[in-house]
Design a protein around this motif. Sequence first.
Motif, mmCIF file in Angstrom:
data_model
loop_
_atom_site.group_PDB
_atom_site.id
_atom_site.type_symbol
_atom_site.label_atom_id
_atom_site.label_comp_id
_atom_site.label_asym_id
_atom_site.label_seq_id
_atom_site.Cartn_x
_atom_site.Cartn_y
_atom_site.Cartn_z
ATOM 1 N N ALA A 58 -1.218 -6.013 12.799
ATOM 2 C CA ALA A 58 -0.020 -5.535 13.852
ATOM 3 C C ALA A 58 1.047 -5.542 13.079
ATOM 4 C CB ALA A 58 0.000 -6.552 14.994
ATOM 5 N N LEU A 59 1.755 -4.319 12.990
ATOM 6 C CA LEU A 59 3.099 -4.110 12.599
ATOM 7 C C LEU A 59 4.049 -4.223 13.559
ATOM 8 C CD1 LEU A 59 2.137 -1.232 10.267
ATOM 9 C CD2 LEU A 59 3.175 -3.264 9.499
ATOM 10 N N THR A 60 5.232 -5.037 13.160
ATOM 11 C CA THR A 60 6.456 -5.110 14.213
ATOM 12 C C THR A 60 6.641 -3.572 14.555
ATOM 13 O OG1 THR A 60 7.392 -6.912 13.050
ATOM 14 C CG2 THR A 60 8.893 -5.693 14.434
ATOM 15 N N GLY A 61 7.077 -3.279 15.661
ATOM 16 C CA GLY A 61 7.212 -2.204 16.620
ATOM 17 C C GLY A 61 6.224 -1.731 17.471
ATOM 18 N N GLY A 62 5.102 -2.153 17.021
ATOM 19 C CA GLY A 62 3.812 -1.919 18.023
ATOM 20 C C GLY A 62 2.749 -1.005 17.591
ATOM 21 N N LEU A 63 2.828 -0.871 16.182
ATOM 22 C CA LEU A 63 1.534 -0.166 15.664
ATOM 23 C C LEU A 63 0.465 -1.289 15.280
ATOM 24 C CD1 LEU A 63 0.131 2.147 14.489
ATOM 25 C CD2 LEU A 63 1.411 1.522 12.251
ATOM 26 N N ARG A 64 -0.644 -1.182 15.745
ATOM 27 C CA ARG A 64 -1.727 -1.943 15.620
ATOM 28 C C ARG A 64 -2.931 -1.259 14.907
ATOM 29 N NH1 ARG A 64 -3.064 -6.906 16.487
ATOM 30 N NH2 ARG A 64 -5.604 -7.317 17.073
ATOM 31 N N ILE A 65 -3.473 -1.825 14.100
ATOM 32 C CA ILE A 65 -4.873 -1.234 13.276
ATOM 33 C C ILE A 65 -5.957 -2.348 13.330
ATOM 34 C CG2 ILE A 65 -5.806 0.176 11.391
ATOM 35 C CD1 ILE A 65 -3.146 1.416 10.798
ATOM 36 N N ASP A 66 -6.911 -2.241 13.947
ATOM 37 C CA ASP A 66 -7.956 -3.385 13.763
ATOM 38 C C ASP A 66 -8.969 -2.934 12.514
ATOM 39 O OD1 ASP A 66 -6.834 -4.645 15.965
ATOM 40 O OD2 ASP A 66 -7.811 -3.446 17.324
ATOM 41 N N ARG A 67 -9.468 -3.922 12.190
ATOM 42 C CA ARG A 67 -10.472 -3.725 10.997
ATOM 43 C C ARG A 67 -9.888 -2.821 9.747
ATOM 44 N NH1 ARG A 67 -14.559 -6.219 10.341
ATOM 45 N NH2 ARG A 67 -15.883 -4.561 9.782
ATOM 46 N N LEU A 68 -8.620 -2.870 9.441
ATOM 47 C CA LEU A 68 -8.165 -2.063 8.372
ATOM 48 C C LEU A 68 -8.747 -2.435 7.086
ATOM 49 C CD1 LEU A 68 -6.075 0.136 7.345
ATOM 50 C CD2 LEU A 68 -4.553 -2.000 7.110
ATOM 51 N N GLU A 69 -9.315 -1.580 6.431
ATOM 52 C CA GLU A 69 -9.768 -1.948 5.131
ATOM 53 C C GLU A 69 -8.734 -1.938 3.894
ATOM 54 O OE1 GLU A 69 -13.709 -0.311 2.993
ATOM 55 O OE2 GLU A 69 -12.117 1.227 2.786
ATOM 56 N N VAL A 70 -8.449 -3.127 3.342
ATOM 57 C CA VAL A 70 -7.698 -3.257 2.535
ATOM 58 C C VAL A 70 -8.447 -3.784 1.044
ATOM 59 C CG1 VAL A 70 -5.973 -4.016 3.959
ATOM 60 C CG2 VAL A 70 -7.337 -5.571 3.265
ATOM 61 N N VAL A 71 -7.506 -3.589 0.004
ATOM 62 C CA VAL A 71 -7.796 -4.149 -1.315
ATOM 63 C C VAL A 71 -7.351 -5.601 -1.420
ATOM 64 C CG1 VAL A 71 -7.579 -3.741 -3.710
ATOM 65 C CG2 VAL A 71 -7.793 -1.605 -2.249
ATOM 66 N N VAL A 72 -8.096 -6.460 -2.040
ATOM 67 C CA VAL A 72 -7.565 -7.904 -2.245
ATOM 68 C C VAL A 72 -7.532 -7.652 -3.583
ATOM 69 C CG1 VAL A 72 -7.936 -10.293 -1.884
ATOM 70 C CG2 VAL A 72 -8.572 -8.744 -0.024
ATOM 71 N N LEU A 73 -6.241 -8.087 -4.059
ATOM 72 C CA LEU A 73 -5.754 -8.244 -5.553
ATOM 73 C C LEU A 73 -5.413 -9.454 -5.993
ATOM 74 C CD1 LEU A 73 -3.949 -4.728 -6.071
ATOM 75 C CD2 LEU A 73 -6.287 -5.098 -6.422
ATOM 76 N N GLN A 74 -5.960 -9.920 -7.048
ATOM 77 C CA GLN A 74 -5.959 -11.501 -7.767
ATOM 78 C C GLN A 74 -4.377 -11.659 -7.958
ATOM 79 O OE1 GLN A 74 -7.825 -13.884 -7.863
ATOM 80 N NE2 GLN A 74 -9.438 -12.597 -7.024
ATOM 81 N N GLY A 75 -3.789 -10.504 -8.874
ATOM 82 C CA GLY A 75 -2.485 -10.965 -9.404
ATOM 83 C C GLY A 75 -1.220 -10.216 -8.441
ATOM 84 N N LEU A 76 -1.444 -9.998 -7.144
ATOM 85 C CA LEU A 76 -0.371 -9.181 -6.370
ATOM 86 C C LEU A 76 0.823 -9.984 -6.013
ATOM 87 C CD1 LEU A 76 0.269 -6.544 -5.128
ATOM 88 C CD2 LEU A 76 -1.034 -7.266 -3.048
ATOM 89 N N GLY A 77 0.575 -11.203 -5.849
ATOM 90 C CA GLY A 77 1.653 -12.313 -5.427
ATOM 91 C C GLY A 77 1.980 -12.198 -4.165
ATOM 92 N N ASP A 78 3.003 -12.488 -3.442
ATOM 93 C CA ASP A 78 3.167 -12.939 -2.022
ATOM 94 C C ASP A 78 3.623 -11.718 -1.196
ATOM 95 O OD1 ASP A 78 2.660 -15.471 -2.229
ATOM 96 O OD2 ASP A 78 4.809 -15.971 -2.329
ATOM 97 N N GLN A 79 3.857 -10.276 -1.746
ATOM 98 C CA GLN A 79 4.606 -9.344 -1.168
ATOM 99 C C GLN A 79 3.149 -8.330 -1.077
ATOM 100 O OE1 GLN A 79 8.352 -8.137 -0.976
ATOM 101 N NE2 GLN A 79 7.087 -7.885 0.854
ATOM 102 N N PRO A 80 2.664 -8.232 0.057
ATOM 103 C CA PRO A 80 1.557 -7.246 0.478
ATOM 104 C C PRO A 80 2.049 -5.827 0.524
ATOM 105 C CG PRO A 80 1.910 -8.416 2.239
ATOM 106 C CD PRO A 80 2.795 -9.104 1.372
ATOM 107 N N LEU A 81 0.979 -4.959 0.014
ATOM 108 C CA LEU A 81 1.818 -3.529 0.024
ATOM 109 C C LEU A 81 1.005 -2.693 1.299
ATOM 110 C CD1 LEU A 81 0.870 -3.004 -3.754
ATOM 111 C CD2 LEU A 81 3.203 -3.672 -2.811
ATOM 112 N N LEU A 82 1.980 -1.745 1.779
ATOM 113 C CA LEU A 82 1.380 -1.060 2.953
ATOM 114 C C LEU A 82 1.489 0.299 2.394
ATOM 115 C CD1 LEU A 82 0.994 -1.150 5.899
ATOM 116 C CD2 LEU A 82 3.302 -0.273 6.478
ATOM 117 N N GLY A 83 0.200 0.848 2.122
ATOM 118 C CA GLY A 83 -0.154 2.055 1.563
ATOM 119 C C GLY A 83 -0.198 3.231 2.283
#
Length: 163
Positions: A117-142
Amino acid sequence: MQDFPRALKIVTVWLLLGTLVFLGVQAVEHRRTQPEFHALDGTLTLRRSSDGHFHWPAVLQGPDGRLEVEFLIDTGATRSALSAAHARRLGLPEGQVLRTATANGEARGHLSRVDLALTGGLRIDRLEVVVLQGLGDQPLLGMDVLSRLRLVQDGSRLQIQPR
């Protein structure tokens, strides 16, 4: 009781003034680094952060709870990505293992799904994401999410509309 010596009064006043200036600068810097959003007539406008990137706050929902994050908008990323730490906190199941090319080289990870649920009203249920070991605290919106939107950049502003 004897008054404070004149020099001590002057030093105290300067220390108080210095502290006020320091706190003021910290408040301005904090405000400058926070994402700025304006929503008007279905258009969301983001302001470029002081790090030169656009950030979009969101809430992620998984089996073990919810997590507030701030996504880095990454038009070079095919898929949105989360850190392994975020996935663990949310209790996301591990899907297909994969290797992927990132700006920092090859990375190992796995696929998973999360409710977004992104601020501003966009919602995506069951979004397929990549989970990366060394990504850090900043997730990426692709581009898996961004391609669903109309993006117009005007200098330090990014206007976002649904397609």
